[in-house]
Design a protein around this motif. Structure first.
Motif, short mmCIF file in Angstrom:
data_model
loop_
_atom_site.label_atom_id
_atom_site.label_comp_id
_atom_site.label_asym_id
_atom_site.label_seq_id
_atom_site.Cartn_x
_atom_site.Cartn_y
_atom_site.Cartn_z
N GLY A 143 0.81 -1.21 0.00
CA GLY A 143 0.00 0.00 0.00
C GLY A 143 0.85 1.26 0.00
N THR A 144 1.93 1.25 0.79
CA THR A 144 2.82 2.42 0.84
C THR A 144 3.50 2.64 -0.51
N LEU A 329 27.72 4.71 1.24
CA LEU A 329 28.13 5.55 0.12
C LEU A 329 26.99 5.75 -0.89
N LYS A 330 26.01 4.85 -0.85
CA LYS A 330 24.85 4.99 -1.74
C LYS A 330 23.71 5.75 -1.07
N THR A 331 23.87 6.04 0.24
CA THR A 331 22.80 6.68 1.00
C THR A 331 23.10 8.16 1.14
N ASN A 332 22.27 8.97 0.58
CA ASN A 332 22.42 10.42 0.69
C ASN A 332 21.16 10.99 1.33
N VAL A 333 21.29 11.27 2.63
CA VAL A 333 20.12 11.78 3.36
C VAL A 333 19.69 13.13 2.81
N ALA A 334 20.63 13.84 2.16
CA ALA A 334 20.30 15.17 1.62
C ALA A 334 19.25 15.10 0.51
N THR A 335 19.05 13.90 -0.07
CA THR A 335 18.02 13.76 -1.10
C THR A 335 16.62 13.85 -0.51
N ILE A 336 16.52 13.65 0.81
CA ILE A 336 15.22 13.78 1.48
C ILE A 336 15.07 15.26 1.86
N LYS A 337 14.41 16.02 1.04
CA LYS A 337 14.26 17.45 1.29
C LYS A 337 12.85 17.87 0.91
N GLY A 338 12.40 18.84 1.63
CA GLY A 338 11.03 19.30 1.39
C GLY A 338 10.05 18.57 2.28
N GLY A 339 8.92 19.21 2.49
CA GLY A 339 7.90 18.63 3.37
C GLY A 339 7.37 17.30 2.87
N GLN A 340 7.28 17.17 1.56
CA GLN A 340 6.74 15.92 1.01
C GLN A 340 7.64 14.73 1.33
N SER A 341 8.95 14.90 1.13
CA SER A 341 9.88 13.79 1.36
C SER A 341 9.92 13.40 2.84
N TRP A 342 9.97 14.42 3.71
CA TRP A 342 10.00 14.09 5.14
C TRP A 342 8.66 13.49 5.58
N GLY A 343 7.60 13.93 4.98
CA GLY A 343 6.30 13.32 5.28
C GLY A 343 6.26 11.86 4.85
N ILE A 349 7.99 4.96 8.13
CA ILE A 349 8.30 4.49 9.49
C ILE A 349 7.02 4.09 10.22
N THR A 350 5.99 4.92 10.10
CA THR A 350 4.73 4.62 10.78
C THR A 350 4.10 3.35 10.22
N THR A 351 4.10 3.22 8.91
CA THR A 351 3.53 2.02 8.29
C THR A 351 4.29 0.77 8.71
N ALA A 352 5.62 0.86 8.72
CA ALA A 352 6.43 -0.29 9.11
C ALA A 352 6.13 -0.70 10.54
N LEU A 411 16.85 4.87 6.55
CA LEU A 411 16.54 5.55 7.81
C LEU A 411 15.41 4.84 8.56
N MET A 412 14.46 4.29 7.82
CA MET A 412 13.40 3.51 8.46
C MET A 412 13.98 2.31 9.22
N ALA A 413 14.89 1.59 8.58
CA ALA A 413 15.53 0.44 9.24
C ALA A 413 16.31 0.88 10.47
N LEU A 414 17.00 2.02 10.38
CA LEU A 414 17.78 2.53 11.50
C LEU A 414 16.88 2.91 12.67
N VAL A 415 15.81 3.62 12.41
CA VAL A 415 14.92 4.10 13.48
C VAL A 415 14.21 2.93 14.16
N THR A 416 13.66 2.00 13.37
CA THR A 416 12.90 0.90 13.96
C THR A 416 13.79 0.00 14.83
#
Length: 816
Positions: A143-144, A329-343, A349-352, A411-416
């Motif tokens: 679904g996600t 080296l393949k993970t660039n947190v900077a690609t997560i930008k803007g309200g949509q990406s953080w949402g 994370i919530t779905t997981a 980041l989802m794997a890290l947080v959970t």
């Protein structure tokens, strides 16, 4: 012009080695020295983070994931100079190759630790929980995926993306879960066993789903994907029918107690590479071949254990961290930008969490698991780890996941995983087991013919011969038997494999050796001794971190109703006679046990009692000396010496030190009439104990000698008297006798004033320092929380500062 552009687009391949700095070359421009620097850098960063996260009780995989991210473009890698120096693009192929070879053998180890027979024996409740814990998050992951495909993942192939998202959200990291359970001492509880069983089922299901995802992610048609799946199934069947018999043949030709042939080890390791090549050729990644080989290796006998022993440290410690930095080296947190990406990150994370925790909790409640345990089980099953990163990296390599989606899922794997330990510690606090009331908590007792129970702890094979010889010397000739619980103290480290820890568990909640697997040579030594004597030996093990190992020792002593806990001194004698420490942490374990033990405690300074091998009963010939100054601990040491004197091969000498008239070994109590009454009661108890010893022990045993040595109150006279006694195999002394310190300073307060002196290099005899159980402190002990490190005496403390209030605890009744 075209040639020039090509040279700019494709850097020249790196040389394997450099000619050195003196030749004007930069070593980091050659692949081998650069790979060495990369490995060292990765290990330093990840181990430093693991050390910093240790107080939070986080598994090492958290530090490795964070370390990989920090070295990548999200942090340090934002500097182009840093990336070009340490991780240039032309070096990444070598780095990825090394990382995947390490990963290949790590998944072989995971397969070795996974016993399919144990999965087949999984209970119905655990199986139902596992199926629900996979199904609901898989559906919610699908679904996600629709939300992601309409926003940040436009244009990706639909079917592979759906499956990859479902697998990413439904995985439970089996090895990480085992580590967390062991850290929280839940591994051998009902909750821990259920979590491990469900996670094992989840692990196998995740690999099947991943194979499906990889097959669907190919560039060909659905028919090609079907052929990939069928070829993979044929490979699994061929491994079971052809490879397993060959491995079983090698395992049968590797009997217990003999080294496994190098040819068999080499053949198995080559088969891992060969099967990896086959599955990679099929199109379902080389990792599957290695995993399948690990599963089909026979788990009986020493063969699998030797393979783990030879590979685990090298692969887990050196090569596997490279995979985390390769992923980072393949993970660039900077690609997560803007309200949509953080949402979307919050959504994933919530779905997981909702899928995994919700599915597990609801199903657990339906099968009548208590609410708190069900909630705890849900958070435990939400643990991610290495397998999650493998899934994500395969998806990234197959162009199923773009940079932003990949970063969100990492980041989802890290947080959970990060939240698992603190949440479980907060919501699940198993009730402390009530103290088991039992009568005989000391060696000195009113009914000497009663059963004598000893919890004998040891660090490793070096302690076993002395421990067995001590047990043989202590068995006496009483009507009732001596029962010894031999506990192997094992530090819980990252190299402790998950399945081996589960195998060492029994249903009573304490970690025991599995009786069905008699492969441990330490257990075999105790079993062999039991067959040759009338002593009951029950091998056990405690797998804990050093900070909480004392809890296992104390709870085992309480539940087994031990009268004496024997602890190995934290220093081991070397071949040149010097004493080498096995670690300050083990010293702190001994100090905590002394402070909180439910019975008497003996700390054994092992200098080879009986030599380096076990001595049979008919050949026991030891001289034992009891140094008696007075006090409860000395009376306990005398009672233990009297028991040892019953053995026909033991010659016991008791030396009572008496101060000259008007002098004292310690300053008399000046705390008013109460203090003087205490001193008087102690002296009366000492005199009574010596009188009974002379009447009941010396009168019936000609090998027992008693001497009374009148010395002045000075330290030097006592030291001279001890030296004049001659050589003995074993000294028995009290932990807190009524005597001043015999050394100026000591870094081992657990040995007491006399034991610290006898542990000096000028003596060659083993020393047993005995502390008598104090019933007056028991109520305070039960009310206390877990002891903290700062509660303990600091190293290098003057022995004179030791608390002597324990002398007031005289034992009522007869001594012998």
């Amino acid at each position: 012009m075209a040639t020039t552009n090509a040279s700019h687009a494709c850097p020249a391949p790196m040389k394997a080695t450099s000619n050195g700095s003196w030749q004007g070359e930069n070593p980091l421009e050659a692949s081998l020295p650069l790979a060495i620097v990369q490995i060292c850098l990765v290990i330093v960063v990840t181990r430093s983070l693991a050390f910093l996260l240790r107080p939070l009780r986080q598994p090492r995989v958290i530090a490795e994931i964070i370390g990989g991210i920090l070295l990548g473009p999200s942090a340090l890698g934002r500097s182009e100079k840093f990336l070009e120096t340490f991780f240039p693009k032309q070096s990444l192929t070598v780095l990825d190759t090394l990382a995947n070879i390490g990963l290949l053998y790590f998944l072989f180890l995971v397969g070795l630790e996974l016993d399919l027979r144990a999965i087949r024996r999984t209970g119905k409740r655990a199986l139902i929980i596992a199926i629900a814990g996979i199904s609901l998050p898989f559906i919610m992951g699908i679904g996600t995926s629709f939300a992601l495909r309409t926003t940040i993942a436009k244009g990706v192939a639909e079917a592979p993306f759906l499956v990859f998202m479902g697998v990413a959200l439904s995985i439970t990291a089996f090895p990480v879960l085992a580590r967390i359970l062991a850290e929280l001492k839940l591994l051998t509880t009902d909750l821990g066993r259920m979590a491990m069983s469900a996670a094992a089922v989840n692990d196998v299901a995740a690999w099947i789903l991943l194979a499906l995802a990889i097959a669907l992610s190919g560039a060909g048609s659905m028919l090609v994907s079907l052929w990939v799946l069928l070829s993979g199934a044929v490979f699994v069947v061929a491994a079971a029918l052809l490879l397993r018999p060959a491995l079983e043949w090698m395992a049968r030709r590797s009997p217990e107690g003999e080294p496994v042939k190098e040819l068999y080890i080499c053949a198995t390791l080559v088969s891992v590479l060969a099967c990896g090549f086959i599955t990679d050729t099929i199109g379902i990644h080389a990792l599957f071949g290695a995993f399948v080989v690990g599963i089909v290796v026979p788990k009986e006998g020493p063969f699998a254990g030797v393979l783990i022993e030879k590979l685990e440290d090298l692969i887990s410690g050196l090569f596997l961290p490279l995979y985390f930095v390769s992923s980072g080296l393949k993970t660039n947190v900077a690609t997560i930008k803007g309200g949509q990406s953080w949402g979307l990150l919050v959504l994933v994370i919530t779905t997981a969490c909702l899928g995994k925790i919700g599915g597990t909790v609801i199903t657990s409640l339906l099968v009548k698991v208590p609410v708190r345990e069900a909630l705890t089980l849900g958070f435990l099953m939400n643990t991610k780890g290495l397998v999650e990163l493998i899934v994500l990296n395969i998806g990234k390599d197959r162009k199923v996941l773009n940079d932003e989606t990949f970063a969100i899922l990492v980041l989802m794997a890290l947080v959970t995983t990060f939240i698992t330990t603190p949440v479980v510690m907060a919501i699940f606090k198993p009730a402390r087991r009530a103290a088991t009331p039992y009568k005989h908590r000391t060696i000195q007792r009113n009914d000497p013919d009663s059963e004598f129970r000893v919890l004998a702890c040891f660090h490793g094979s070096r302690n076993v011969p002395t421990m067995i010889n001590l047990v043989e010397s202590s068995r006496g000739t009483r009507k009732h038997r001596l029962t010894v619980y031999a506990m192997h103290l094992m530090e819980l480290s990252e190299r402790s494999s998950a399945i081996s820890m589960v195998h060492k568990a029994r249903l009573n909640g304490l970690p025991f050796w599995n009786r069905k697997h008699n492969g441990d040579h330490l257990e075999v030594a105790f079993q062999a001794y039991q067959q040759l004597s009338n002593v009951t030996i029950r091998p056990m093990t405690a797998i804990s971190d050093l900070y909480s190992m004392h809890e296992d020792i104390i709870s085992s002593a309480e539940q087994k109703r031990a009268a004496l806990v024997v602890l190995p001194f934290h220093k081991i004698q070397q071949f040149d006679g010097s004493m080498d420490s096995v670690g300050h942490g083990y010293q702190l374990v001994n100090q905590r046990v002394l402070r909180h033990a439910p019975c008497s405690v003996g700390v054994l300074v092992d200098r080879g009692l009986g030599g380096s091998t076990q001595v049979c009963a008919s050949e026991v010939s030891y001289t034992v000396a009891v140094l008696y100054f007075g006090g409860g601990d000395d009376r306990e040491a005398l009672a233990y010496g009297a028991r040892m004197a019953e053995h026909p091969g033991i010659e016991l000498t008791v030396m009572q030190f008496v101060p000259q008239p008007g002098q004292h070994f310690v300053k008399p109590s000046s705390e008013g009439s109460m203090g003087r009454a205490t001193d008087a009661s102690e002296r009366l108890a000492d005199e009574t104990c010596i009188t009974e010893f002379q009447a009941k022990v010396m009168g019936a045993n000609k090998s027992v000698k008693y001497e009374e040595k009148v010395v002045g109150g000075g330290k030097m006279e006592i030291v001279a008297a001890i030296k004049a006694m001659g050589k003995f195999n074993l000294f028995l002394v009290g932990h807190a006798p009524r005597v001043m310190p015999l050394t100026d300073r000591t870094d081992c307060p657990e040995l007491g004033p006399v034991g610290s002196y006898l542990a000096q290099p000028e003596f060659s005899a083993s020393v047993m320092v005995i502390s008598q159980y104090d019933p007056t402190a028991d109520a305070f002990r039960l009310a206390e929380e877990v002891p903290q490190i700062h509660d303990l005496p600091e190293p290098d403390t003057p022995v004179a500062q030791m608390d002597r209030s324990r002398h007031s605890r005289g034992m009522e009744g007869q001594c012998f």
